[in-house]
Design an enzyme around this catalytic site. Structure first.
Site, PDB file in Angstrom:
ATOM      1  N   ARG A 131       0.838  -1.198   0.000  1.00  0.00           N
ATOM      2  CA  ARG A 131       0.000   0.000   0.000  1.00  0.00           C
ATOM      3  C   ARG A 131       0.871   1.244   0.000  1.00  0.00           C
ATOM      4  O   ARG A 131       2.015   1.225   0.439  1.00  0.00           O
ATOM      5  CB  ARG A 131      -0.903   0.007   1.243  1.00  0.00           C
ATOM      6  CG  ARG A 131      -1.891  -1.160   1.212  1.00  0.00           C
ATOM      7  CD  ARG A 131      -3.050  -0.919   2.125  1.00  0.00           C
ATOM      8  NE  ARG A 131      -2.641  -0.570   3.466  1.00  0.00           N
ATOM      9  CZ  ARG A 131      -3.359   0.217   4.274  1.00  0.00           C
ATOM     10  NH1 ARG A 131      -4.494   0.735   3.866  1.00  0.00           N
ATOM     11  NH2 ARG A 131      -2.935   0.464   5.492  1.00  0.00           N
ATOM     12  N   LYS A 134       3.842 -10.718  10.157  1.00  0.00           N
ATOM     13  CA  LYS A 134       3.159 -10.590   8.868  1.00  0.00           C
ATOM     14  C   LYS A 134       3.515 -11.754   7.926  1.00  0.00           C
ATOM     15  O   LYS A 134       4.668 -11.993   7.615  1.00  0.00           O
ATOM     16  CB  LYS A 134       3.542  -9.246   8.237  1.00  0.00           C
ATOM     17  CG  LYS A 134       2.841  -8.979   6.924  1.00  0.00           C
ATOM     18  CD  LYS A 134       2.716  -7.495   6.667  1.00  0.00           C
ATOM     19  CE  LYS A 134       2.314  -7.201   5.254  1.00  0.00           C
ATOM     20  NZ  LYS A 134       1.872  -5.834   5.064  1.00  0.00           N
ATOM     21  N   ARG A 192      -2.009  -0.275  14.594  1.00  0.00           N
ATOM     22  CA  ARG A 192      -0.914  -0.920  15.322  1.00  0.00           C
ATOM     23  C   ARG A 192      -1.398  -1.330  16.700  1.00  0.00           C
ATOM     24  O   ARG A 192      -2.178  -0.603  17.321  1.00  0.00           O
ATOM     25  CB  ARG A 192       0.265   0.066  15.505  1.00  0.00           C
ATOM     26  CG  ARG A 192       0.897   0.553  14.212  1.00  0.00           C
ATOM     27  CD  ARG A 192       1.807  -0.522  13.605  1.00  0.00           C
ATOM     28  NE  ARG A 192       2.380  -0.079  12.354  1.00  0.00           N
ATOM     29  CZ  ARG A 192       1.824  -0.263  11.137  1.00  0.00           C
ATOM     30  NH1 ARG A 192       0.671  -0.883  11.033  1.00  0.00           N
ATOM     31  NH2 ARG A 192       2.427   0.168  10.046  1.00  0.00           N
TER      32      ARG A 192
HETATM   33  P1  ATP Z   1      -0.264  -1.089   7.267  1.00  0.00           P
HETATM   34  O1  ATP Z   1      -1.010  -1.584   6.079  1.00  0.00           O
HETATM   35  O2  ATP Z   1      -1.060  -1.229   8.515  1.00  0.00           O
HETATM   36  O3  ATP Z   1       0.314   0.255   7.097  1.00  0.00           O
HETATM   37  P2  ATP Z   1       2.289  -2.412   6.826  1.00  0.00           P
HETATM   38  O4  ATP Z   1       3.360  -1.654   7.546  1.00  0.00           O
HETATM   39  O5  ATP Z   1       2.407  -3.892   6.789  1.00  0.00           O
HETATM   40  O6  ATP Z   1       0.884  -2.147   7.482  1.00  0.00           O
HETATM   41  P3  ATP Z   1       1.783  -2.413   4.039  1.00  0.00           P
HETATM   42  O7  ATP Z   1       1.737  -1.303   3.062  1.00  0.00           O
HETATM   43  O8  ATP Z   1       0.521  -3.162   4.289  1.00  0.00           O
HETATM   44  O9  ATP Z   1       2.295  -1.817   5.396  1.00  0.00           O
HETATM   45  O10 ATP Z   1       2.884  -3.454   3.582  1.00  0.00           O
HETATM   46  C1  ATP Z   1       4.124  -3.050   3.076  1.00  0.00           C
HETATM   47  C2  ATP Z   1       5.211  -3.314   4.108  1.00  0.00           C
HETATM   48  O11 ATP Z   1       5.319  -4.722   4.285  1.00  0.00           O
HETATM   49  C3  ATP Z   1       6.581  -2.872   3.660  1.00  0.00           C
HETATM   50  O12 ATP Z   1       6.807  -1.560   4.038  1.00  0.00           O
HETATM   51  C4  ATP Z   1       7.519  -3.847   4.398  1.00  0.00           C
HETATM   52  O13 ATP Z   1       7.766  -3.413   5.720  1.00  0.00           O
HETATM   53  C5  ATP Z   1       6.676  -5.092   4.527  1.00  0.00           C
HETATM   54  N1  ATP Z   1       7.017  -6.125   3.520  1.00  0.00           N
HETATM   55  C6  ATP Z   1       7.491  -6.003   2.270  1.00  0.00           C
HETATM   56  N2  ATP Z   1       7.643  -7.192   1.673  1.00  0.00           N
HETATM   57  C7  ATP Z   1       7.249  -8.089   2.588  1.00  0.00           C
HETATM   58  C8  ATP Z   1       7.158  -9.484   2.568  1.00  0.00           C
HETATM   59  N3  ATP Z   1       7.490 -10.227   1.493  1.00  0.00           N
HETATM   60  N4  ATP Z   1       6.703 -10.075   3.691  1.00  0.00           N
HETATM   61  C9  ATP Z   1       6.342  -9.372   4.782  1.00  0.00           C
HETATM   62  N5  ATP Z   1       6.398  -8.034   4.844  1.00  0.00           N
HETATM   63  C10 ATP Z   1       6.846  -7.405   3.760  1.00  0.00           C
HETATM   64  C1  BTN Z   2       0.605  -4.896   1.628  1.00  0.00           C
HETATM   65  O1  BTN Z   2       0.738  -5.591   2.629  1.00  0.00           O
HETATM   66  O2  BTN Z   2       0.785  -3.681   1.613  1.00  0.00           O
HETATM   67  C2  BTN Z   2       0.123  -5.510   0.347  1.00  0.00           C
HETATM   68  C3  BTN Z   2       1.136  -6.353  -0.342  1.00  0.00           C
HETATM   69  C4  BTN Z   2       0.579  -6.905  -1.649  1.00  0.00           C
HETATM   70  C5  BTN Z   2       1.604  -7.637  -2.454  1.00  0.00           C
HETATM   71  C6  BTN Z   2       0.992  -8.296  -3.663  1.00  0.00           C
HETATM   72  S1  BTN Z   2       2.096  -9.395  -4.481  1.00  0.00           S
HETATM   73  C7  BTN Z   2       0.985  -9.545  -5.822  1.00  0.00           C
HETATM   74  C8  BTN Z   2       0.444  -8.158  -6.077  1.00  0.00           C
HETATM   75  N1  BTN Z   2       1.335  -7.398  -6.927  1.00  0.00           N
HETATM   76  C9  BTN Z   2       1.861  -6.362  -6.294  1.00  0.00           C
HETATM   77  O3  BTN Z   2       2.684  -5.559  -6.782  1.00  0.00           O
HETATM   78  N2  BTN Z   2       1.408  -6.296  -5.033  1.00  0.00           N
HETATM   79  C10 BTN Z   2       0.477  -7.371  -4.758  1.00  0.00           C
END
Ligand code: ATP
Ligand code: BTN
Length: 325
Positions: free
Chosen positions: A122, A187, A322
């Site tokens: 996101r 996560k 969080r």
């Molecule tokens: P929120 O959505 O509540 O802000 P979040 O910090 O998990 O939570 P997201 O945008 O949902 O943010 O997810 C992207 C984040 O997930 C990245 O900034 C990184 O910290 C983490 N991330 C990236 N790749 C992976 C992965 N393969 N597995 C777990 N976490 C990952």
């Molecule tokens: C998140 O936690 O912010 C969302 C992560 C979503 C990752 C998937 S991987 C398949 C699809 N293609 C992308 O570039 N993002 C989503």
């Protein structure tokens, strides 16, 4: 590196035996120096290839590649005649489907890839997507009711991911509003919903799922928050093709349920798995932070946050949740 050379090289190495640089070079019609350059390219995208003098190259572990035929054979709902595309290398499976909206996509169309060089979370955050290690999958879904119905889609998709994991491995996961799947407090997977369309028109949605299966140590260095992978919580060996088919089946089932009866019929499933239910949380909206107690979600998929004794719905968008404890 040319895509076709990379793909051929991976297919040869996936057989799991040592192959000499010379044999690879002869097969692909390239020099040994070019072979070693291509091998470095594979290491850069997350593949663990090692070299033993006198024997050649090998993957550290056998690699079972994603296979379109295997995936489509296990799909439940054949009447959908779902187009499933399997890519080796892609920018982002979400971007790929979004580029095809609205005329080059069919309801339920799926794109999966072994590697994303611009995987997104996101708000433009990076999604770490090493080759052949995880699942990167997107599905196109058109909502005739318009953008308002799309609001709870990440909740619907998160429940579908949990259904698939439970069905195959009998493992429980936790759901974190609005778009994350956790296991043992870390996560495991994320969901990215992207939309096109106007308020009163059909809404074109791309539902992206990134599900960690077997995280390579090197890729993990780039993740800046606690993470886990399915292989750490499941004892059986994970068959990614079977998991992709099951994810597709579960998504179609939940999206159809959403279309016919709404999120209200899934509230129980969410509440049972809500990571923060009745716990103190911090809601972050840009610079602003609100402390409250999580009271689950409502029938539109909005978070219910209790602040000073009053429960208010919080709709998705630029918000993060969080835990406080
Ligand atoms: P929120 O959505 O509540 O802000 P979040 O910090 O998990 O939570 P997201 O945008 O949902 O943010 O997810 C992207 C984040 O997930 C990245 O900034 C990184 O910290 C983490 N991330 C990236 N790749 C992976 C992965 N393969 N597995 C777990 N976490 C990952
Ligand atoms: C998140 O936690 O912010 C969302 C992560 C979503 C990752 C998937 S991987 C398949 C699809 N293609 C992308 O570039 N993002 C989503």
């Amino acid at each position: 590196m040319a895509k076709s050379v990379k793909e051929q090289l991976i297919k040869q190495l996936a057989l799991g035996q040592f192959i000499s640089g010379q044999a690879i070079g002869e097969e692909l019609g390239i020099s040994r120096a070019a072979v070693s350059k291509h091998i470095r390219g594979l290491q850069e995208i997350g593949l663990d290839v090692f070299c033993v003098t006198g024997k050649g190259y090998r993957f550290s572990q056998p690699l079972r590649l994603l296979d379109k035929t295997v995936i489509t054979h296990q799909l439940k709902n054949n009447s959908f005649n779902l187009p499933v595309e399997v890519h080796s290398v892609i920018d982002s499976t979400n971007s790929y489907l979004l580029r095809r909206v609205p005329h080059q996509v069919k309801q339920g169309q799926v794109c999966v890839a072994e590697y994303q060089n611009s995987g997104r979370g996101r708000r433009g955050r990076q999604w770490i997507s090493p080759f052949g290690s995880h699942i990167y999958m997107s599905m196109y879904w058109c909502l005739e009711q318009g953008i308002s119905a799309a609001m709870g889609l990440s909740v619907v998709a998160a429940i579908a991911v949990s259904d698939a994991i439970k069905q195959l491995y009998k493992v429980d996961v936790e759901l974190k509003w609005p778009n994350d799947i956790y296991a043992k407090g870390k996560k495991l997977a994320g969901i990215l919903i992207e939309l096109e369309g106007q308020a009163l028109e059909s809404s074109h949605c791309v539902i992206g799922i990134g599900l960690n299966i077997n995280m390579p140590a090197k890729a993990a260095e780039d993740i800046d928050q606690p993470w886990t992978d399915l292989q750490s919580v499941v004892s059986n060996e994970i068959d990614r093709n079977q998991l992709v088919s099951t994810l597709i089946n579960c998504l179609i089932t939940r999206l159809t349920q959403h279309k016919e009866s709404g999120i209200i019929t899934m509230l129980d499933d969410w509440f049972k798995q809500d990571l923060y239910l009745n716990k103190p949380v911090r809601l972050i909206t840009g610079e602003k932070e609100t402390l409250g107690i999580c009271r689950g979600i409502n029938n539109q998929g909005a978070l219910l946050l209790e602040v000073d004794g009053q429960v208010k719905p919080i709709y998705g968008g630029e918000v993060s949740l969080r835990g406080l404890l």
